[in-house]
Design a protein around this motif. Structure first.
Motif, PDB file in Angstrom:
ATOM      1  N   ASP A   1       0.811  -1.225   0.000  1.00 46.92           N
ATOM      2  CA  ASP A   1       0.000   0.000   0.000  1.00 46.92           C
ATOM      3  C   ASP A   1       0.842   1.271   0.000  1.00 46.92           C
ATOM      4  O   ASP A   1       0.315   2.379  -0.121  1.00 46.92           O
ATOM      5  N   GLY A   2       2.164   1.143   0.134  1.00 41.37           N
ATOM      6  CA  GLY A   2       3.033   2.313   0.131  1.00 41.37           C
ATOM      7  C   GLY A   2       2.862   3.203   1.338  1.00 41.37           C
ATOM      8  O   GLY A   2       3.320   4.352   1.353  1.00 41.37           O
ATOM      9  N   PHE A   3       2.231   2.681   2.369  1.00 44.24           N
ATOM     10  CA  PHE A   3       1.912   3.472   3.555  1.00 44.24           C
ATOM     11  C   PHE A   3       2.393   2.803   4.839  1.00 44.24           C
ATOM     12  O   PHE A   3       2.806   3.488   5.774  1.00 44.24           O
ATOM     13  N   HIS A   4       2.317   1.484   4.894  1.00 47.89           N
ATOM     14  CA  HIS A   4       2.727   0.721   6.075  1.00 47.89           C
ATOM     15  C   HIS A   4       4.018  -0.065   5.784  1.00 47.89           C
ATOM     16  O   HIS A   4       4.294  -0.380   4.627  1.00 47.89           O
ATOM     17  N   PRO A   5       4.779  -0.385   6.839  1.00 51.02           N
ATOM     18  CA  PRO A   5       5.989  -1.187   6.619  1.00 51.02           C
ATOM     19  C   PRO A   5       5.653  -2.599   6.143  1.00 51.02           C
ATOM     20  O   PRO A   5       4.577  -3.135   6.419  1.00 51.02           O
ATOM     21  N   SER A   6       6.595  -3.180   5.448  1.00 51.11           N
ATOM     22  CA  SER A   6       6.557  -4.598   5.108  1.00 51.11           C
ATOM     23  C   SER A   6       7.226  -5.367   6.246  1.00 51.11           C
ATOM     24  O   SER A   6       7.769  -4.751   7.180  1.00 51.11           O
ATOM     25  N   PRO A   7       7.237  -6.700   6.219  1.00 48.44           N
ATOM     26  CA  PRO A   7       8.016  -7.431   7.229  1.00 48.44           C
ATOM     27  C   PRO A   7       9.479  -6.989   7.284  1.00 48.44           C
ATOM     28  O   PRO A   7      10.074  -6.932   8.357  1.00 48.44           O
ATOM     29  N   VAL A   8      10.056  -6.654   6.122  1.00 53.50           N
ATOM     30  CA  VAL A   8      11.440  -6.145   6.102  1.00 53.50           C
ATOM     31  C   VAL A   8      11.509  -4.817   6.851  1.00 53.50           C
ATOM     32  O   VAL A   8      12.423  -4.578   7.662  1.00 53.50           O
ATOM     33  N   GLY A   9      10.538  -3.940   6.591  1.00 53.24           N
ATOM     34  CA  GLY A   9      10.512  -2.651   7.285  1.00 53.24           C
ATOM     35  C   GLY A   9      10.317  -2.805   8.778  1.00 53.24           C
ATOM     36  O   GLY A   9      10.964  -2.110   9.580  1.00 53.24           O
ATOM     37  N   TYR A  10       9.439  -3.714   9.179  1.00 57.12           N
ATOM     38  CA  TYR A  10       9.220  -3.951  10.608  1.00 57.12           C
ATOM     39  C   TYR A  10      10.491  -4.489  11.278  1.00 57.12           C
ATOM     40  O   TYR A  10      10.790  -4.152  12.428  1.00 57.12           O
ATOM     41  N   ALA A  11      11.239  -5.337  10.576  1.00 63.72           N
ATOM     42  CA  ALA A  11      12.486  -5.868  11.140  1.00 63.72           C
ATOM     43  C   ALA A  11      13.500  -4.749  11.360  1.00 63.72           C
ATOM     44  O   ALA A  11      14.173  -4.693  12.398  1.00 63.72           O
ATOM     45  N   ILE A  12      13.609  -3.845  10.395  1.00 64.02           N
ATOM     46  CA  ILE A  12      14.527  -2.704  10.531  1.00 64.02           C
ATOM     47  C   ILE A  12      14.107  -1.827  11.706  1.00 64.02           C
ATOM     48  O   ILE A  12      14.930  -1.435  12.538  1.00 64.02           O
ATOM     49  N   TRP A  13      12.817  -1.535  11.790  1.00 54.95           N
ATOM     50  CA  TRP A  13      12.292  -0.690  12.862  1.00 54.95           C
ATOM     51  C   TRP A  13      12.472  -1.367  14.213  1.00 54.95           C
ATOM     52  O   TRP A  13      12.853  -0.717  15.204  1.00 54.95           O
ATOM     53  N   GLY A  14      12.221  -2.662  14.278  1.00 56.84           N
ATOM     54  CA  GLY A  14      12.385  -3.398  15.534  1.00 56.84           C
ATOM     55  C   GLY A  14      13.807  -3.333  16.056  1.00 56.84           C
ATOM     56  O   GLY A  14      14.028  -3.187  17.264  1.00 56.84           O
ATOM     57  N   ARG A  15      14.780  -3.427  15.146  1.00 61.29           N
ATOM     58  CA  ARG A  15      16.190  -3.351  15.578  1.00 61.29           C
ATOM     59  C   ARG A  15      16.525  -1.957  16.108  1.00 61.29           C
ATOM     60  O   ARG A  15      17.252  -1.823  17.099  1.00 61.29           O
ATOM     61  N   TYR A  16      16.012  -0.916  15.474  1.00 62.60           N
ATOM     62  CA  TYR A  16      16.234   0.444  15.959  1.00 62.60           C
ATOM     63  C   TYR A  16      15.668   0.622  17.367  1.00 62.60           C
ATOM     64  O   TYR A  16      16.325   1.176  18.262  1.00 62.60           O
ATOM     65  N   LEU A  17      14.436   0.153  17.564  1.00 61.07           N
ATOM     66  CA  LEU A  17      13.807   0.290  18.880  1.00 61.07           C
ATOM     67  C   LEU A  17      14.560  -0.505  19.939  1.00 61.07           C
ATOM     68  O   LEU A  17      14.711  -0.059  21.074  1.00 61.07           O
ATOM     69  N   ALA A  18      15.027  -1.690  19.588  1.00 61.31           N
ATOM     70  CA  ALA A  18      15.746  -2.537  20.550  1.00 61.31           C
ATOM     71  C   ALA A  18      17.027  -1.868  21.029  1.00 61.31           C
ATOM     72  O   ALA A  18      17.453  -2.067  22.177  1.00 61.31           O
ATOM     73  N   GLU A  19      17.659  -1.071  20.176  1.00 62.07           N
ATOM     74  CA  GLU A  19      18.885  -0.380  20.567  1.00 62.07           C
ATOM     75  C   GLU A  19      18.643   0.578  21.733  1.00 62.07           C
ATOM     76  O   GLU A  19      19.529   0.798  22.559  1.00 62.07           O
ATOM     77  N   VAL A  20      17.463   1.152  21.791  1.00 61.58           N
ATOM     78  CA  VAL A  20      17.102   2.061  22.898  1.00 61.58           C
ATOM     79  C   VAL A  20      16.503   1.287  24.054  1.00 61.58           C
ATOM     80  O   VAL A  20      16.820   1.532  25.229  1.00 61.58           O
ATOM     81  N   LEU A  21      15.656   0.342  23.748  1.00 61.35           N
ATOM     82  CA  LEU A  21      14.874  -0.364  24.767  1.00 61.35           C
ATOM     83  C   LEU A  21      15.736  -1.228  25.680  1.00 61.35           C
ATOM     84  O   LEU A  21      15.587  -1.185  26.903  1.00 61.35           O
ATOM     85  N   VAL A  22      16.628  -2.016  25.115  1.00 66.32           N
ATOM     86  CA  VAL A  22      17.403  -2.967  25.929  1.00 66.32           C
ATOM     87  C   VAL A  22      18.277  -2.282  26.976  1.00 66.32           C
ATOM     88  O   VAL A  22      18.278  -2.666  28.140  1.00 66.32           O
ATOM     89  N   PRO A  23      19.042  -1.240  26.627  1.00 67.69           N
ATOM     90  CA  PRO A  23      19.817  -0.543  27.666  1.00 67.69           C
ATOM     91  C   PRO A  23      18.941   0.037  28.762  1.00 67.69           C
ATOM     92  O   PRO A  23      19.315   0.046  29.940  1.00 67.69           O
TER      93      PRO A  23
END
Length: 249
Positions: A221-243
């Motif tokens: 739809d060009g509006f929401h992330p794909s599974p690839v996009g969600y994986a990238i976003w999840g890694r970014y969030l984990a960098e902040v969340l885990v510490p």
């Protein structure tokens, strides 16, 4: 100064609001409405050591629109990335709904059952507040109310504010609507960042905001992330969340 400039540009854009309304009407008729991700809204990622509990709350991206299952969506990808980064098991649950605003999230949290006491809450909001033209002051007020509600329910639980998604980069949006909504998104994200800096136990995770995503970041739809996009976003969030969690434990 940057936040002031963003507000000035956003206010200037209101002069063209009738044209944007036409573009918005056209957009609603042409963008396909995809379902939320299928599968359980809670789960566990195994690890070598006892771990922590993540509660993800938010709009359609939290609900997993653009992915076939919750494991492929943001909640599952974030839990997986966090478990890998921390080297421990992770329990997760998502409270997500298409069309949710920050104000709506208070009602959702108040009426939902959470199956554990979270060690961290991640808030994924902003796109619907951008589209509905929420002002910076209303956005700040609604976020504060939501954080207060979470703290009343789970005391001093750490809260991570995911950056408002980069609406100005969404392929589905036509110009100049894309640029104007992008400015509004940046304005609300600046408020989120400021709120996090001034609040104890609240962090801001920019994630892919400001990073020009590759085409495969988005679903059909060009509006929401794909599974690839969600994986990238999840890694970014984990960098902040885990510490944040490791310092708190």
């Amino acid at each position: 100064m940057a936040e002031f400039l963003l507000r000035w540009l956003v206010n200037l854009s209101l002069l063209f609001s009738p044209f944007f309304l036409v573009q918005g009407w056209w957009l609603c008729r042409t963008i396909p409405r995809l379902p939320e991700a299928d599968g359980p809204v809670r789960g566990r990622v195994p690890g070598r050591a006892p771990g922590f509990h993540i509660l993800l709350i938010g709009e359609s991206t939290a609900a997993g629109v653009g992915a076939a299952s919750q494991k492929e969506a943001l909640a599952g990808q974030l839990a997986k990335a966090s478990a890998e980064r921390a080297g421990c098991e992770v329990f997760w649950q998502v409270l997500g709904r298409n069309g949710l605003t920050a104000r709506d999230a208070c009602t959702l949290v108040a009426g939902s059952r959470v199956f554990f006491s979270p060690d961290v809450v991640v808030l994924v909001l902003g796109v619907n507040d951008v589209v509905r033209m929420r002002s910076a002051s209303v956005w700040r007020k609604d976020l504060r109310a939501l954080i207060s509600l979470l703290r009343r329910r789970w005391e001093a639980v750490p809260v991570v504010l995911a950056g408002v998604p980069p609406v100005g980069l969404f392929p589905a949006l036509p110009q100049p609507l894309r640029e104007i909504l992008g400015l509004r998104g940046r304005m609300l994200d600046a408020v989120s960042r400021s709120l996090a800096e001034k609040s104890s136990g609240v962090s801001h995770a920019a994630g892919p905001v400001g990073v020009h995503p590759e085409p495969e970041f988005f679903c059909s739809d060009g509006f929401h992330p794909s599974p690839v996009g969600y994986a990238i976003w999840g890694r970014y969030l984990a960098e902040v969340l885990v510490p944040e969690i490791c310092m708190d434990q």
